[in-house]
Design an enzyme around this catalytic site. Sequence first.
Site, PDB file in Angstrom:
ATOM      1  N   ASP A   1      -3.924 -10.925 -30.329  1.00  0.00           N
ATOM      2  CA  ASP A   1      -2.586 -11.471 -30.579  1.00  0.00           C
ATOM      3  C   ASP A   1      -2.553 -12.995 -30.605  1.00  0.00           C
ATOM      4  O   ASP A   1      -3.172 -13.656 -29.796  1.00  0.00           O
ATOM      5  CB  ASP A   1      -1.595 -10.987 -29.527  1.00  0.00           C
ATOM      6  CG  ASP A   1      -0.176 -11.365 -29.907  1.00  0.00           C
ATOM      7  OD1 ASP A   1       0.310 -10.843 -30.913  1.00  0.00           O
ATOM      8  OD2 ASP A   1       0.424 -12.208 -29.223  1.00  0.00           O
TER       9      ASP A   1
ATOM     10  N   HIS B   1       6.876 -21.885 -23.667  1.00  0.00           N
ATOM     11  CA  HIS B   1       6.206 -23.159 -23.950  1.00  0.00           C
ATOM     12  C   HIS B   1       6.886 -24.263 -23.164  1.00  0.00           C
ATOM     13  O   HIS B   1       8.041 -24.126 -22.751  1.00  0.00           O
ATOM     14  CB  HIS B   1       6.274 -23.487 -25.440  1.00  0.00           C
ATOM     15  CG  HIS B   1       5.403 -22.613 -26.276  1.00  0.00           C
ATOM     16  ND1 HIS B   1       4.026 -22.631 -26.195  1.00  0.00           N
ATOM     17  CD2 HIS B   1       5.711 -21.673 -27.198  1.00  0.00           C
ATOM     18  CE1 HIS B   1       3.535 -21.737 -27.042  1.00  0.00           C
ATOM     19  NE2 HIS B   1       4.536 -21.128 -27.658  1.00  0.00           N
TER      20      HIS B   1
ATOM     21  N   ASP C   1       7.633 -10.178 -26.800  1.00  0.00           N
ATOM     22  CA  ASP C   1       6.755 -11.260 -27.255  1.00  0.00           C
ATOM     23  C   ASP C   1       7.140 -12.558 -26.541  1.00  0.00           C
ATOM     24  O   ASP C   1       7.200 -13.630 -27.150  1.00  0.00           O
ATOM     25  CB  ASP C   1       6.810 -11.445 -28.773  1.00  0.00           C
ATOM     26  CG  ASP C   1       5.646 -12.313 -29.284  1.00  0.00           C
ATOM     27  OD1 ASP C   1       4.797 -12.703 -28.454  1.00  0.00           O
ATOM     28  OD2 ASP C   1       5.592 -12.594 -30.496  1.00  0.00           O
TER      29      ASP C   1
ATOM     30  N   HIS D   1       5.105  -6.939 -33.037  1.00  0.00           N
ATOM     31  CA  HIS D   1       6.210  -7.748 -33.583  1.00  0.00           C
ATOM     32  C   HIS D   1       6.473  -7.604 -35.099  1.00  0.00           C
ATOM     33  O   HIS D   1       6.325  -8.548 -35.859  1.00  0.00           O
ATOM     34  CB  HIS D   1       6.044  -9.223 -33.215  1.00  0.00           C
ATOM     35  CG  HIS D   1       4.646  -9.787 -33.356  1.00  0.00           C
ATOM     36  ND1 HIS D   1       3.923  -9.711 -34.519  1.00  0.00           N
ATOM     37  CD2 HIS D   1       3.861 -10.437 -32.456  1.00  0.00           C
ATOM     38  CE1 HIS D   1       2.749 -10.301 -34.326  1.00  0.00           C
ATOM     39  NE2 HIS D   1       2.690 -10.752 -33.102  1.00  0.00           N
TER      40      HIS D   1
ATOM     41  N   LEU E   1       1.805 -14.313 -20.293  1.00  0.00           N
ATOM     42  CA  LEU E   1       1.996 -14.872 -18.950  1.00  0.00           C
ATOM     43  C   LEU E   1       1.301 -16.226 -18.815  1.00  0.00           C
ATOM     44  O   LEU E   1       1.514 -16.937 -17.842  1.00  0.00           O
ATOM     45  CB  LEU E   1       1.495 -13.894 -17.885  1.00  0.00           C
ATOM     46  CG  LEU E   1       2.312 -12.601 -17.742  1.00  0.00           C
ATOM     47  CD1 LEU E   1       1.674 -11.678 -16.700  1.00  0.00           C
ATOM     48  CD2 LEU E   1       3.758 -12.887 -17.363  1.00  0.00           C
TER      49      LEU E   1
ATOM     50  N   ASN F   1       6.295 -16.850 -34.421  1.00  0.00           N
ATOM     51  CA  ASN F   1       5.371 -16.237 -35.360  1.00  0.00           C
ATOM     52  C   ASN F   1       5.214 -14.752 -35.042  1.00  0.00           C
ATOM     53  O   ASN F   1       4.815 -14.419 -33.932  1.00  0.00           O
ATOM     54  CB  ASN F   1       4.001 -16.930 -35.284  1.00  0.00           C
ATOM     55  CG  ASN F   1       3.106 -16.519 -36.431  1.00  0.00           C
ATOM     56  OD1 ASN F   1       3.574 -16.067 -37.472  1.00  0.00           O
ATOM     57  ND2 ASN F   1       1.811 -16.661 -36.238  1.00  0.00           N
TER      58      ASN F   1
ATOM     59  N   ASN G   1      -4.465 -14.118 -24.990  1.00  0.00           N
ATOM     60  CA  ASN G   1      -4.742 -15.470 -25.518  1.00  0.00           C
ATOM     61  C   ASN G   1      -4.507 -16.550 -24.469  1.00  0.00           C
ATOM     62  O   ASN G   1      -3.736 -17.476 -24.648  1.00  0.00           O
ATOM     63  CB  ASN G   1      -3.938 -15.754 -26.788  1.00  0.00           C
ATOM     64  CG  ASN G   1      -2.442 -15.581 -26.597  1.00  0.00           C
ATOM     65  OD1 ASN G   1      -2.002 -14.975 -25.633  1.00  0.00           O
ATOM     66  ND2 ASN G   1      -1.664 -16.121 -27.520  1.00  0.00           N
TER      67      ASN G   1
ATOM     68  N   HIS H   1      -1.851  -7.992 -34.629  1.00  0.00           N
ATOM     69  CA  HIS H   1      -0.994  -9.122 -35.010  1.00  0.00           C
ATOM     70  C   HIS H   1      -1.187  -9.237 -36.519  1.00  0.00           C
ATOM     71  O   HIS H   1      -2.171  -9.803 -36.986  1.00  0.00           O
ATOM     72  CB  HIS H   1      -1.459 -10.393 -34.273  1.00  0.00           C
ATOM     73  CG  HIS H   1      -0.849 -11.661 -34.767  1.00  0.00           C
ATOM     74  ND1 HIS H   1      -0.023 -12.432 -34.001  1.00  0.00           N
ATOM     75  CD2 HIS H   1      -0.929 -12.309 -35.947  1.00  0.00           C
ATOM     76  CE1 HIS H   1       0.379 -13.494 -34.685  1.00  0.00           C
ATOM     77  NE2 HIS H   1      -0.169 -13.447 -35.874  1.00  0.00           N
TER      78      HIS H   1
END
Lengths: 432, 346
Positions: free
Chosen positions: A161, A318, A314, A241, A72, A287, A103, A188
């Site tokens: 992550d 951006h 995921d 993932h 988020l 990734n 993160n 991750h």
Amino acid sequence: MSTSKKKSILIKGGHVIDPSSSLDGVMDLLVQDGRIEDISPQNGQNTPPDYEEINATGLWVLPGLADIHTHLREPGFEYKETIATGTKAAVRGGFTAVCCMPNTQPVNDEPAITRYILKKADADGACRVYPVGAITKGQKGETLAEMAALAEAGCVAFSDDGNPVMDSLIMRRALEYSRIFGLPIVSHAEDTRLSEEGVMNEGITATRLGLRGIPNAAEDVMVARDIALCELTKGRLHVAHVSTRGSIRLIREAKSRGLPVTAETCPHYFTITEEAVAGFNTAAKVNPPLRSKQDVAAVCEGLTDGTIDVIATDHAPHHREEKAMGFDNAPPGISGLETALSLSLRLVSKGVIDLNRLVELMSVNPCGIMSIPTRKIAKGVDANLVIIDPELEWEVAPDLFVSLGKNTPFESLRLKGRVVKTIVYGDVIECL
Amino acid sequence: MTKDLLGIKELDKDDIIRILDTASGFKGVLERDIKKVPTLRGKTMVNLFFEPSTRTRMSFELAGKRLSMDVTNVSISASSVTKGETLLDTIRTMEAYGADIVVIRHSSSGIPHLLADNVTASLINAGDGFNEHPTQALLDIFTIRQHKGRLEGLDVAIVGDIAHSRVARSNIYAMGKLGINVRLIGPPTLIPAGMDSLPKVKVFHRMEEGISGADVVMQLRVQRERQKGGFFPNIHEYAKLYILNGRRLSMAKDDAIVMHPGPINRGVEISSAVADGERSVILDQVNNGVAVRMAVVYLLSGEKTSRMMEERRQRTEDRRQKTDHKLMPAQERRQGTKDRRQKNEY
């Protein structure tokens, strides 16, 4: 959340599917005070005097989806996404709950951040938000974050992550220590020594583009390590993932031995391959990277046979300008909340999974793994539902996303099946 | 040919032959006493280098000057420009100065492609990451044709760090299109994944095996930093396995030629005796580089056939539409500025 003055809703004639309640047929659903009041075959409702009717003839009515892997971006990266826009995107994609990754800036490694996120979500959130706390302080992989305090503040899992926990001893401690709370450690899985400087899958496509490759082994060795540590500690391991056939083989084997391992994959790992990167398409930079055809086939097999428990997004929004920095410098990630369900429905139409399994993968199992309130369709349960038009064809147009992240490799892809309405705790949200 | 030269991948066989033939004409110019033609007088070339380069930059500069262009060199450290918008702004600035040809080198693969989509000037890729260095491959092929008189069916050995070499990649693609058999020779750590799946390409790890019977031996420069990356134990062991010396050269065909894109590491990938020997065509490569680059520049900017003009117009039109869509926020910003100006808010 107060549900006392909500309007009653009758969802009429929809095909209701929920394996956790053994529902699979045309039924009417009556929602009162935000709760499911009645489930009955058509035309058998004791309707209250004042209600809103939703004609769901020809539509599917499923439990609200839950995404256990969402970025988020708030606090710190509000130019990429906010809790308000991200949760709106979630609801538009049929999700009624999201678990947000830590993160952020600052990292969600202390209860004050967790509380900030929850407070923001309460004020601005279009759906429920369940924060995931960091495994280590600052996600640096060095010392454990205060897991007890984070859990008490409302974190539902722990993950670094974006970064793996490279130090095997720290990972061991995390898996051991988290047993106090019974919350999963979300891995991750990436050996950053093997993936170093890589920007896409290793193989002929990377070779042809002159881009540094990331081998499958970068994921496989970490999954193998984490499974060994899971066996050692009996801590709950959730592999995020999953993208490689090797990981799937390892997880399948670990599950067959009864280890407490669960796993998720994302729509891009079962829909497209590394070839989407051709032309230096930064929208396809993610990734772990998009892999080969064989990996896509293995991911599908894992979804079918139960090796993979969850389809997560995921969702990694951006800014447009970040994705325009050239392939090496563009940040990895795909804005996934608004396409996840439709992409997953392709698996249903291809016969990879059936609709019941889809509900398990996107609602039942995610809620179970993160120990968050069930989205199931049953009398007396909060009304978190998604209404889908399985015949509606549409074309992915990122400019129309409500997420601030327009970064998707699925631009212009034609999809069949789309969320029409999402019902969040009795509130009906139009999604078209 | 289209607006830009981004890579050999984007060319077909006819394009390559056309460039080589055009270059032959310019080679004649370079052999004259007055090595200059007025062909592109009034046109502007900008050499935009984000990576240090002496040879390639100089070669392009000379090519432009021999065609009577105005040539400007701009060197920018890549580290100071990491954001794409800044890169786009930079290239638009060059265009605003009136650049017709922008020659670009960058350490990241794909940067010329990103920029080409956003400007109407012609871009020439002078090396991007490990992706391509098309003019180097073209001059290599030109040199091979000059010495061998033919291309199809030749056996060319490319030796060294294939993984980190844009020169090798461009050559592999060009040779594939021209029917040349390519043998890649190097340690497995420096051969990128999937190379042996390309048509006309064979991979060898032993020099002696790969070089035997070759018509051309092309040695690549080995970067000492690869030792730090653990690709081989040290430079001495590398030299032991892959140096081209007289003994190894004798395993190739009797009339085999020796090539190197330069600058050479004497005693590492090539012995001095071979580098300076009669089979070496390394200086021909340098010389031919100017003629080949003149040809590329000429074909991109000078040739006034209606086909080219039409193609360019069409591509620009398409790109404009694409660009409008991509850069909406910037345009909105500009519009906003205009509006405010009109309202005298400034």
